[in-house]
Design a protein around this motif. Sequence first.
Motif, mmCIF file in Angstrom:
data_model
loop_
_atom_site.group_PDB
_atom_site.id
_atom_site.type_symbol
_atom_site.label_atom_id
_atom_site.label_comp_id
_atom_site.label_asym_id
_atom_site.label_seq_id
_atom_site.Cartn_x
_atom_site.Cartn_y
_atom_site.Cartn_z
ATOM 1 N N LEU A 94 0.820 -1.215 0.000
ATOM 2 C CA LEU A 94 0.000 0.000 0.000
ATOM 3 C C LEU A 94 0.855 1.266 0.000
ATOM 4 N N GLY A 95 2.104 1.111 0.368
ATOM 5 C CA GLY A 95 2.958 2.291 0.488
ATOM 6 C C GLY A 95 2.676 3.040 1.775
ATOM 7 N N ILE A 96 1.947 2.378 2.685
ATOM 8 C CA ILE A 96 1.599 3.019 3.955
ATOM 9 C C ILE A 96 2.156 2.198 5.111
ATOM 10 N N PRO A 97 3.113 2.769 5.831
ATOM 11 C CA PRO A 97 3.626 2.041 6.987
ATOM 12 C C PRO A 97 2.665 2.187 8.158
ATOM 13 N N PHE A 98 2.540 1.154 8.940
ATOM 14 C CA PHE A 98 1.620 1.210 10.070
ATOM 15 C C PHE A 98 2.340 1.402 11.401
ATOM 16 N N ALA A 99 3.654 1.449 11.398
ATOM 17 C CA ALA A 99 4.409 1.619 12.644
ATOM 18 C C ALA A 99 5.685 2.402 12.350
ATOM 19 N N PRO A 100 6.274 3.059 13.376
ATOM 20 C CA PRO A 100 7.438 3.911 13.125
ATOM 21 C C PRO A 100 8.622 3.244 12.400
ATOM 22 N N PRO A 101 9.028 1.990 12.750
ATOM 23 C CA PRO A 101 10.191 1.460 12.022
ATOM 24 C C PRO A 101 9.943 1.334 10.519
ATOM 25 N N THR A 102 8.727 0.908 10.149
ATOM 26 C CA THR A 102 8.460 0.799 8.715
ATOM 27 C C THR A 102 8.266 2.191 8.096
ATOM 28 N N ALA A 103 7.849 3.167 8.935
ATOM 29 C CA ALA A 103 7.749 4.544 8.431
ATOM 30 C C ALA A 103 9.135 5.058 8.053
ATOM 31 N N ILE A 104 10.129 4.715 8.867
ATOM 32 C CA ILE A 104 11.504 5.125 8.576
ATOM 33 C C ILE A 104 11.971 4.424 7.290
#
Lengths: 144, 503
Positions: B325-335
Amino acid sequence: MIFIFGAITVLLSLRMPIGTFRMAGAGLFPLCLGILLMVLSSIFLLRFLFKKWQNVKKEESPSEIPGSAMQVLFFMGAMILATLFFKILGYPLVSFLLMVALLRILGMKQWPFNISLSLITAIASYFLFVQWLKIPLPKGWIGL
Amino acid sequence: MFESLQHLASGFTIATTFYNLFYCLIGAIVGTLIGVLPGIGPIAGIALLIPATFGLNPTSAIIMLAGIYYGAMYGGSTTSILLNVPGETASVITCIDGYQMAQKGRAGPALAICAIGSFIAGTIGLFGLVFLAPPLAEAALAFGPPEYFSLMVFGFIVLSNVTGTSLIKSLMMAVVGLIIGTIGLDPVTGDARFTFGSISLLGGIEFVAVAIGLFGIAEVLTNVEKPLEMLEQRVIVPRFRELYPSLQDLKKSITAILRGTGIGFGVGLVPGPAPVIATYSSYMIERKISKHPEEFGKGAIEGVAGPESANNSACQSAFIPLFVLGIPFAPPTAILLGALLIHGVTPGPLLIGQHPELFWGVIASMYIGNFILLILNLPFVPLFANILRIPKKILLPLIILFCITGQYTVNNSVFDIGIMLLFGALGFLMRKWAYEGAPLLLALVLGPKLEVAFRQSLMISHGDFGVFINRPISMVFLLATLVFLAIPILRTVSKYLKKGGIV
C-alpha cells in the motif's frame, strides 16, 4: 501548551491562501489541523480539570525515579555547544571536547582516564567516518 | 502460487550475490548491536544508518536497513533475558520469564529458544509474505485518494488507540506530527508554509532528525536523569556449552512458537506497534491455554518461545502494508518508507511490478538474514553479553557522538543537528509526561501523503465530503475508525457507570 501550539497554527494558516474545499489553498489543511488540535487539547484540559475536581489521583508519570534534572540540563547544554561550534572548531576537536564534557557530567572524575578515553574515541571516529567512510565532516580551524 | 515461488527463487538469486549477502550480514550484526545496546532502538538505529546507504543501490540499501530492524528484535531479547532490561519495547514481555530462566541458570536455553523460535517464525512468515503480498497489491490497485485517506486516518486512530496511556494524548501527538509535516513547500501549490523565511525549512523538517531525537537522544536523556549508581547493572553471561536447549524444552516450545507465529503475522498486518501487541497477545494466550499457568512468571520456556516468535513474525508481515500500500503502520516501517523514497522508490501496489528485484530480493534476504542471525546469535551470545558490561557512563556519550555525526551526514547540515536536539528535548519531556512519540513520527512521515490524498479526493468530488463515504472501501475504513474511537469512550463511560457516577 498544546492548545497554544494549535492556536498559533490556526493564526499562521489564516495568513496563507485558504481557497475552497474544491480547490484548497496552502493554508486549508494546516488550518483544519490547528482547529482539531485546539479541540483535542480542550477536551484533554476539561477531562483533567474534571478529574481534579473529582479528586481522582493524577495520572501516573512513567518516571517515578528521583532524577537529576541538572545532569540532563548540563548534558543538553554540552550538546548544544557542540552543535554551535561544530563547523568552527571542526569534527575531531568537537568530538573530543564533547566526549570530555559528557563523561565528566556522567561522573567520570579521573581526568587522565576521561581525557584518554575521549582522545581514543575522537581519533577512532575520525578514522571511521572521515578516513574510511569518506564522509565530509567539518574540518574547522585545525584543518583535519 | 507457482509464479510467486518462481519470483521468490529469483529473489534468492538477487539476495545471495556477494554484495547483498554482505549488506544483509552488516544489517543483522548492526541490528543485533542496536538491540543489545540500551539507549538506541531500531527506529533511531535505522534512521542513523540511512546515510550509510546513500552510495548503495536501493535493493542493497533496504536489505541492510531491514536487517537492522529484525536484527534489533533478536538483540533486544538478549538484554531482556540477561539483564531484565528490554533492549527495545517489543522485548518487554520476554523479560518476564526470560530473566527468571536466567536467574535459575537457564539463560542459555532461553536465548537459544528465542533464536530458534524467531527462525521458525521467519520461515513461516516468509511464505505468508510471498503468497499474500501479490494478491493484496492487485486488490490495492482499486484504491484511489479517498481510500488512501480513510486508510491513513484509520491507521492513526488504531495506532493512537494502542500506544500510550491515553487515546487523546496520542491523538494530539498525531495531529502535532501532521502539523510539523506541513512545514516547507506545499505539495500542491508550492507555497512556503511555516518557514519564517528560513531556507533550511523549505524542504520541511527532516524526519531522520525527528526519529533520532525522539527515540535516540530522548532515551539517552532519560538514562542520564537516573541517579548515577542506577546506570550500572549486573550481567549474567552464559557459557557457550550451556546454550543448547534440551529436547524437553524444544517439545514444550514448538506449539508456542507456531501459535506465536500465527498471532504475530496477523497483528503485523494491522496498524499499531505490531511487535509489542503481538508479543503481549502471544504471552497472554500461552498463559491462558497452558496446563501449568502458575509456572508463567517463574521461568516458563513457553513464555519466551511464543512472544519471541510472534515478535519476529509481526516484523515480517509489517512489510506487507509498506510494500503493497505504500503506507507504513508503525514507526520502524515509516523510517523504511523514508529510506525507500530517498532512494527514488515509491512503494505501493505497483512496486512488485516496477521493482521486482527490490521486492523479491528484500523478502529473500529477510529469510537469509534470519538464518544469519540464528548462526550468529547463538555462538556470539557471550560476546554480545560482554558488550553490556561497558559502563553506561561511557556508552551514553558514545551514542550521543554517533547520533550527532550520523545526523550531520544525512544532509551535511548543522541545522538538522539542532532539529534533532530540539526533538530530543521534546521527546524527553514527552516521556516524562507520558506522551507517545510513535504517533508523532508516523504522522510526520505520512502527513504529506495524507494531505495530498485529502485534497485530491475533494478535487475529484468538487468539494463534496461525501466522496469518503460513498465509496465502499473508504466507508469501511471510516466505519472501522469510528469503532476504534468509540471503544475507549464506551469503556470510560462503563467504568464511570460502574463507579456509580450517574444515579
